[in-house]
Design an enzyme around this catalytic site. Structure first.
Site, PDB file in Angstrom:
ATOM      1  N   ARG A 174      -0.981 -11.377 -38.514  1.00 62.07           N
ATOM      2  CA  ARG A 174      -0.701 -11.928 -37.179  1.00 62.07           C
ATOM      3  C   ARG A 174      -1.933 -11.818 -36.289  1.00 62.07           C
ATOM      4  NH1 ARG A 174       1.513  -8.754 -33.623  1.00 62.07           N
ATOM      5  NH2 ARG A 174       2.976  -7.774 -35.066  1.00 62.07           N
ATOM      6  N   TYR A 181       2.471 -35.041 -21.142  1.00 55.39           N
ATOM      7  CA  TYR A 181       3.349 -34.936 -22.299  1.00 55.39           C
ATOM      8  C   TYR A 181       4.690 -34.337 -21.863  1.00 55.39           C
ATOM      9  CZ  TYR A 181       5.096 -33.339 -26.807  1.00 55.39           C
ATOM     10  OH  TYR A 181       5.880 -33.112 -27.904  1.00 55.39           O
ATOM     11  N   LYS A 213      -1.822 -33.824 -34.198  1.00 57.23           N
ATOM     12  CA  LYS A 213      -2.167 -35.229 -33.994  1.00 57.23           C
ATOM     13  C   LYS A 213      -3.491 -35.562 -34.696  1.00 57.23           C
ATOM     14  CE  LYS A 213       1.574 -34.837 -31.606  1.00 57.23           C
ATOM     15  NZ  LYS A 213       1.594 -34.546 -30.166  1.00 57.23           N
TER      16      LYS A 213
HETATM   17  C1  LIG Z   1       2.186 -33.651 -29.326  1.00 55.28           C
HETATM   18  C2  LIG Z   1       1.550 -33.255 -28.053  1.00 55.28           C
HETATM   19  C3  LIG Z   1       1.707 -31.963 -27.533  1.00 55.28           C
HETATM   20  C4  LIG Z   1       2.595 -30.913 -28.184  1.00 55.28           C
HETATM   21  O1  LIG Z   1       2.114 -30.546 -29.430  1.00 55.28           O
HETATM   22  P1  LIG Z   1       3.073 -30.047 -30.640  1.00 55.28           P
HETATM   23  O2  LIG Z   1       2.086 -29.837 -31.740  1.00 55.28           O
HETATM   24  O3  LIG Z   1       4.064 -31.133 -30.901  1.00 55.28           O
HETATM   25  O4  LIG Z   1       3.729 -28.791 -30.200  1.00 55.28           O
HETATM   26  C5  LIG Z   1       1.038 -31.655 -26.354  1.00 55.28           C
HETATM   27  N1  LIG Z   1       0.269 -32.563 -25.729  1.00 55.28           N
HETATM   28  C6  LIG Z   1       0.108 -33.827 -26.194  1.00 55.28           C
HETATM   29  C7  LIG Z   1      -0.740 -34.780 -25.448  1.00 55.28           C
HETATM   30  C8  LIG Z   1       0.745 -34.202 -27.365  1.00 55.28           C
HETATM   31  O5  LIG Z   1       0.604 -35.454 -27.819  1.00 55.28           O
END
Ligand SMILES: *Cc1c(COP(=O)(O)O)cnc(C)c1O
Length: 374
Positions: free
Chosen positions: A47, A99, A196
């Site tokens: 961790r 978001y 992403k």
């Molecule tokens: C997807 C996203 C998040 C959140 O991320 P997760 O990996 O789904 O927890 C935050 N900010 C933006 C701009 C995103 O596209």
């Protein structure tokens, strides 16, 4: 070193014990002490630290030009780690067009931590200045924003935040370090949902925060990681490091594809409005051209005449785009955004968000043309 080179070499070295060119996945949760009780490699418990995580953090810190990166199990966990810097009794000023999961943290979690929250249009510098007035601890900005692709001036916001003693944090998920370098523009921390573009293949969930300098902010982010415990798995870190090697190639090609799609949509008779900062007609185009490099990102939002029903009907007719949320992967996705965001959404009901992947843009354009009924 240039970004392409860093993407392949930062955080990577052949394994000293086997010569393996790619680092093995270190699944061990615990690490041996030396006879003197010390931990010779610096790792003691999974961790608190793991070799694959350390390699990923080194690479992303290099790509963003920061002192250190701190990886978490999701983008949401990374965002919450930054927001914890403002607790307790602090105040967070956040882009109104952010978001939806970020807005939920600010509405549902942070007030319970004694933190007050203001949502503001961060493209309006005078409004930001007013909102920062009473002792703001953190200004949180998303640019280009989600899903309207609004562009905020990071360098100007950094000046405003610094003058008020507030930190500037930037969610750089939509641009990636390939297209935008917030730390160089004055941000204190930059965050990614590595789910992403950094992951890029829709098969790993993660988040990371890069701090511009070492010091108390970085120490708090580390504490939230190791003591808070929302850490990514070694395999997830290994996958992400592998994906980073192709990040510059992917993001530039996806951005070029998005520009082609946006230009096509902008001239289509069955389209009401296209939101893409790469179009000269976009209100943030001039700023984006100065603030971003090599492209404007791979997300395009489009409004169609006929309201939510027609938007859903268009999404129902695509064959190549996949109807799914998320972005940044190699496959193109289409999403009726308002129904994803739920009842508090500000998103126009006739808006479809396209996340352009790596297919040939001609095929994507043909798919959209067919779906729009062109
Ligand atoms: C997807 C996203 C998040 C959140 O991320 P997760 O990996 O789904 O927890 C935050 N900010 C933006 C701009 C995103 O596209």
């Amino acid at each position: 070193m240039k970004l392409e080179t860093l993407a392949i070499h930062a955080g990577r070295r052949p394994d000293p014990s086997t010569g393996a060119v790619r680092e093995p996945i270190h699944l061990s949760t615990t690490f041996e002490r030396g006879p003197d009780g010390a931990y010779p490699q610096g790792f003691f418990y999974g961790r608190s630290g793991n070799p694959n995580r350390a390699s990923l953090e080194q690479a992303v810190a290099a790509l963003e030009g920061g002192a250190e990166a701190v990886a978490y199990g999701s983008g949401a966990a990374a965002t919450l780690a930054v927001f914890s810097l403002a607790a307790a009794g602090g105040r967070i000023v956040c882009s109104a067009d952010c978001y939806h999961g970020t807005a939920r943290q600010l509405r549902e979690i942070l007030p319970g931590w004694g933190t007050s929250v203001a949502f503001v249009d961060t493209t309006d510098l005078a409004a930001v200045e007013r909102a920062l007035e009473p002792g703001a601890a953190l200004l949180w900005v998303e640019t280009p924003s989600n899903p309207l692709l609004r562009v905020s001036d990071l360098a100007a916001l950094a000046v405003l935040a610094r003058a008020r003693g507030a930190l500037l944090g930037c969610d750089n998920t939509f641009a990636s370090p390939v297209l935008q370098q917030p730390l160089a523009l004055g941000a204190d921390v930059v965050m990614h949902s590595t789910t992403k573009f950094l992951g890029g293949h829709s098969d790993v969930l993660g988040g990371i925060v890069v701090a511009r300098e070492t010091g108390p902010v970085l120490a708090r982010l580390r504490q939230f990681q190791g003591v808070g415990g929302g850490v990514p798995s070694p395999f997830d870190c290994w996958l992400l490091l592998r994906s980073l090697a192709t990040l510059p190639l992917r993001v530039r090609a996806q951005s070029a594809g998005a520009l082609a799609v946006a230009r096509f949509l902008a001239t289509h008779p069955r389209v009401e409005r296209v939101h893409y900062p790469g179009l000269a007609s976009h209100p943030g185009h001039g700023l984006a051209s100065r603030q971003m490099q090599d492209g404007f990102g791979a997300v395009v939002s489009v409004q169609v005449p006929g309201g939510a029903a027609e938007a859903l009907a268009v999404a129902a007719r695509v064959q190549l785009f996949t109807r799914a949320t998320s972005l940044g992967g190699v496959e193109s996705l289409i999403e009726h955004r308002a129904s994803m965001e739920g009842p508090l959404t500000q998103t126009p009901p006739n808006l479809l968000r396209l996340a352009v992947g790596l297919e040939h843009p001609d095929d994507l354009v043909a798919d959209l043309d067919r779906a729009l009924g062109g």
